[in-house]
Design an enzyme around this catalytic site. Structure first.
Site, PDB file in Angstrom:
ATOM      1  N   ASP A 117      90.886  55.891 -22.486  1.00 54.52           N
ATOM      2  CA  ASP A 117      91.257  54.858 -21.512  1.00 54.52           C
ATOM      3  C   ASP A 117      90.330  54.891 -20.303  1.00 54.52           C
ATOM      4  O   ASP A 117      90.017  53.851 -19.720  1.00 54.52           O
ATOM      5  CB  ASP A 117      92.715  55.056 -21.055  1.00 54.52           C
ATOM      6  CG  ASP A 117      93.693  54.563 -22.100  1.00 54.52           C
ATOM      7  OD1 ASP A 117      93.319  53.715 -22.930  1.00 54.52           O
ATOM      8  OD2 ASP A 117      94.853  55.034 -22.095  1.00 54.52           O
ATOM      9  N   ASP A 164     100.673  61.752   2.599  1.00 57.84           N
ATOM     10  CA  ASP A 164      99.393  61.970   1.910  1.00 57.84           C
ATOM     11  C   ASP A 164      98.683  60.681   1.517  1.00 57.84           C
ATOM     12  O   ASP A 164      97.462  60.654   1.406  1.00 57.84           O
ATOM     13  CB  ASP A 164      99.617  62.795   0.639  1.00 57.84           C
ATOM     14  CG  ASP A 164      99.893  64.259   0.965  1.00 57.84           C
ATOM     15  OD1 ASP A 164      99.863  64.611   2.153  1.00 57.84           O
ATOM     16  OD2 ASP A 164     100.139  65.035   0.018  1.00 57.84           O
ATOM     17  N   TYR A 197      98.626  56.899 -12.962  1.00 54.73           N
ATOM     18  CA  TYR A 197      98.899  57.679 -11.738  1.00 54.73           C
ATOM     19  C   TYR A 197     100.276  57.318 -11.164  1.00 54.73           C
ATOM     20  O   TYR A 197     101.077  58.175 -10.781  1.00 54.73           O
ATOM     21  CB  TYR A 197      97.790  57.357 -10.727  1.00 54.73           C
ATOM     22  CG  TYR A 197      97.582  58.328  -9.594  1.00 54.73           C
ATOM     23  CD1 TYR A 197      98.353  59.486  -9.454  1.00 54.73           C
ATOM     24  CD2 TYR A 197      96.570  58.095  -8.654  1.00 54.73           C
ATOM     25  CE1 TYR A 197      98.131  60.360  -8.399  1.00 54.73           C
ATOM     26  CE2 TYR A 197      96.340  58.972  -7.612  1.00 54.73           C
ATOM     27  CZ  TYR A 197      97.125  60.097  -7.481  1.00 54.73           C
ATOM     28  OH  TYR A 197      96.900  60.959  -6.444  1.00 54.73           O
ATOM     29  N   SER A 210     103.134  59.145 -12.657  1.00 52.93           N
ATOM     30  CA  SER A 210     103.198  60.576 -12.301  1.00 52.93           C
ATOM     31  C   SER A 210     103.886  60.806 -10.964  1.00 52.93           C
ATOM     32  O   SER A 210     104.334  61.910 -10.681  1.00 52.93           O
ATOM     33  CB  SER A 210     101.795  61.177 -12.215  1.00 52.93           C
ATOM     34  OG  SER A 210     101.117  61.017 -13.409  1.00 52.93           O
ATOM     35  N   ALA A 223     104.018  61.759  -1.126  1.00 48.81           N
ATOM     36  CA  ALA A 223     104.558  62.712  -0.155  1.00 48.81           C
ATOM     37  C   ALA A 223     104.747  62.137   1.245  1.00 48.81           C
ATOM     38  O   ALA A 223     104.073  62.562   2.199  1.00 48.81           O
ATOM     39  CB  ALA A 223     103.649  63.959  -0.106  1.00 48.81           C
TER      40      ALA A 223
HETATM   41  P1  NAP Z   1      91.211  61.568 -16.022  1.00 48.89           P
HETATM   42  O1  NAP Z   1      91.671  62.282 -14.791  1.00 48.89           O
HETATM   43  O2  NAP Z   1      90.168  62.190 -16.875  1.00 48.89           O
HETATM   44  O3  NAP Z   1      92.455  61.254 -16.994  1.00 48.89           O
HETATM   45  C1  NAP Z   1      93.567  60.581 -16.549  1.00 48.89           C
HETATM   46  C2  NAP Z   1      94.580  60.444 -17.678  1.00 48.89           C
HETATM   47  O4  NAP Z   1      95.246  59.206 -17.445  1.00 48.89           O
HETATM   48  C3  NAP Z   1      93.987  60.386 -19.078  1.00 48.89           C
HETATM   49  O5  NAP Z   1      94.857  61.080 -19.945  1.00 48.89           O
HETATM   50  C4  NAP Z   1      93.998  58.902 -19.370  1.00 48.89           C
HETATM   51  O6  NAP Z   1      94.186  58.617 -20.741  1.00 48.89           O
HETATM   52  C5  NAP Z   1      95.216  58.463 -18.644  1.00 48.89           C
HETATM   53  N1  NAP Z   1      95.215  57.039 -18.329  1.00 48.89           N
HETATM   54  C6  NAP Z   1      94.238  56.266 -17.806  1.00 48.89           C
HETATM   55  N2  NAP Z   1      94.680  55.010 -17.655  1.00 48.89           N
HETATM   56  C7  NAP Z   1      95.963  55.001 -18.107  1.00 48.89           C
HETATM   57  C8  NAP Z   1      96.951  54.004 -18.209  1.00 48.89           C
HETATM   58  N3  NAP Z   1      96.744  52.760 -17.805  1.00 48.89           N
HETATM   59  N4  NAP Z   1      98.173  54.350 -18.688  1.00 48.89           N
HETATM   60  C9  NAP Z   1      98.429  55.610 -19.081  1.00 48.89           C
HETATM   61  N5  NAP Z   1      97.537  56.603 -19.019  1.00 48.89           N
HETATM   62  C10 NAP Z   1      96.309  56.294 -18.530  1.00 48.89           C
HETATM   63  O7  NAP Z   1      90.706  60.127 -15.533  1.00 48.89           O
HETATM   64  P2  NAP Z   1      90.335  58.858 -16.365  1.00 48.89           P
HETATM   65  O8  NAP Z   1      90.537  59.079 -17.822  1.00 48.89           O
HETATM   66  O9  NAP Z   1      89.028  58.381 -15.889  1.00 48.89           O
HETATM   67  O10 NAP Z   1      91.480  57.841 -15.886  1.00 48.89           O
HETATM   68  C11 NAP Z   1      91.540  57.406 -14.570  1.00 48.89           C
HETATM   69  C12 NAP Z   1      92.973  57.260 -14.192  1.00 48.89           C
HETATM   70  O11 NAP Z   1      93.571  58.537 -14.072  1.00 48.89           O
HETATM   71  C13 NAP Z   1      93.189  56.635 -12.831  1.00 48.89           C
HETATM   72  O12 NAP Z   1      93.064  55.242 -12.860  1.00 48.89           O
HETATM   73  C14 NAP Z   1      94.583  57.119 -12.522  1.00 48.89           C
HETATM   74  O13 NAP Z   1      95.566  56.182 -12.965  1.00 48.89           O
HETATM   75  C15 NAP Z   1      94.746  58.376 -13.352  1.00 48.89           C
HETATM   76  N6  NAP Z   1      95.040  59.515 -12.494  1.00 48.89           N
HETATM   77  C16 NAP Z   1      96.233  60.127 -12.678  1.00 48.89           C
HETATM   78  C17 NAP Z   1      96.616  61.166 -11.846  1.00 48.89           C
HETATM   79  C18 NAP Z   1      97.947  61.800 -12.087  1.00 48.89           C
HETATM   80  O14 NAP Z   1      98.675  61.324 -12.979  1.00 48.89           O
HETATM   81  N7  NAP Z   1      98.304  62.795 -11.326  1.00 48.89           N
HETATM   82  C19 NAP Z   1      95.761  61.613 -10.834  1.00 48.89           C
HETATM   83  C20 NAP Z   1      94.542  60.959 -10.673  1.00 48.89           C
HETATM   84  C21 NAP Z   1      94.180  59.896 -11.510  1.00 48.89           C
HETATM   85  P3  NAP Z   1      93.022  58.856 -21.794  1.00 48.89           P
HETATM   86  O15 NAP Z   1      93.158  60.290 -22.202  1.00 48.89           O
HETATM   87  O16 NAP Z   1      93.277  57.887 -22.888  1.00 48.89           O
HETATM   88  O17 NAP Z   1      91.757  58.585 -21.061  1.00 48.89           O
END
Ligand code: NAP
Length: 267
Positions: free
Chosen positions: A52, A153, A166, A169, A188
């Site tokens: 993704d 935050d 995100y 989460s 937070a």
């Molecule tokens: P990453 O930090 O390597 O992975 C983020 C995870 O989020 C991966 O498992 C990705 O799935 C999943 N993901 C991305 N878009 C999603 C969606 N629309 N619905 C459900 N899961 C999704 O970063 P990345 O792969 O480049 O993805 C960027 C995204 O990470 C950001 O847009 C943000 O939403 C998310 N993020 C989440 C957190 C958290 O949950 N604490 C913190 C920072 C960022 P895949 O394994 O298929 O790539």
């Protein structure tokens, strides 16, 4: 889709494994009579190869094109929210493209404008977080009326498809992408007699405008991100966010609705 000449551009990471797999997919596409291009401007189908995160990058790096169809192919046999196809089953994707068996689904985007900078788009979310150990303060305005003053935050403003990322989460609701709306979630927040926020995520109609006014108190250089890309902007006063009239068009498959994906990935 069947009548139209399909020219395909493939986006992937530049590591050896991804590039090798890209060559293999190109070979199959070529054998099947599809035209390929190395320039995404010439394509009407843009394929991301990866997870993704790669899909988010493919859409961003190709400029959120409105006149083409995006499709995601996973490399690890693990279905994603944006990746409907698997590397080991590219022929299924070709069949669908050829026989017009696919419907197009459209994902809402948000448009974000920071001070006088050029507006940009997000497919998952815009996030703004304190860059240092101190909290920071934001006024949150809805349609130019002060709603709350936030100390903490940061906040995340997510699209419906970003609601499973995100946003989820941090306790946000999962939102059906057929709803034109966006969601605000807190990171937070401090709630005292001085600072009071709603304390729960809220979902806003796509006709509304959200404004974040960063208090200029010395901690006014938060880190900001558009999906998985950090923004280079250091100092910020006002951030304006609204639902964009642009949408990302992607492939809708049978038995693979948004809620089927949610169930498959989370339940
Ligand atoms: P990453 O930090 O390597 O992975 C983020 C995870 O989020 C991966 O498992 C990705 O799935 C999943 N993901 C991305 N878009 C999603 C969606 N629309 N619905 C459900 N899961 C999704 O970063 P990345 O792969 O480049 O993805 C960027 C995204 O990470 C950001 O847009 C943000 O939403 C998310 N993020 C989440 C957190 C958290 O949950 N604490 C913190 C920072 C960022 P895949 O394994 O298929 O790539």
């Amino acid at each position: 889709m069947a009548e139209r000449k399909n020219i395909i551009y493939i986006y992937c990471k530049h590591d050896k494994e991804s590039l090798d797999k890209k060559s293999k997919v190109e070979e199959v596409l070529h054998q099947e009579g599809f035209s390929m291009t190395e320039s995404h401007e010439d394509a009407n189908i843009i394929i991301s190869l990866g997870n993704d995160g790669s899909f988010l990058q493919a859409v961003r790096k190709t400029g959120f094109r409105q006149d083409c169809l995006y499709a995601g192919i996973t490399l690890n046999n693990k279905p994603g929210f944006y990746c409907d196809f698997d590397y080991n089953n590219v022929s299924k994707m070709l069949h669908l493209i050829r026989h017009a068996e696919l419907k197009v689904r459209q994902y809402p985007l948000i448009e974000v404008k920071i001070d006088e900078h050029q507006p940009f788009y997000c497919l998952n979310e815009f996030s703004i977080r304190s860059n240092i150990i101190r909290m920071f303060t934001l006024d949150i305005l809805i349609d130019d009326t002060l709603f709350e003053t936030f100390l903490g935050d940061g906040v995340i403003v997510s699209t419906p498809t970003g609601s499973t990322a995100y946003n989820k989460s941090v306790g946000g609701a999962v939102v059906d992408p057929m709803l034109p709306c966006f969601q605000v979630t807190e990171l937070a927040s401090v709630n005292t007699n001085t600072f009071r926020t709603l304390g729960s995520p809220f979902i806003m109609s796509g006709t509304r405008k959200l404004k974040l006014r960063v208090h200029q108190d010395g901690n006014d250089f938060p880190s900001m991100a558009a999906d998985n890309e950090a923004l280079g902007i250091r100092r910020v006063e006002n951030v304006e966010i609204q639902l964009s009239s642009k949408k990302i068009k992607t492939v809708k498959l049978k038995d693979n609705s948004f809620w089927e994906k949610v169930a498959r990935i989370y339940l």
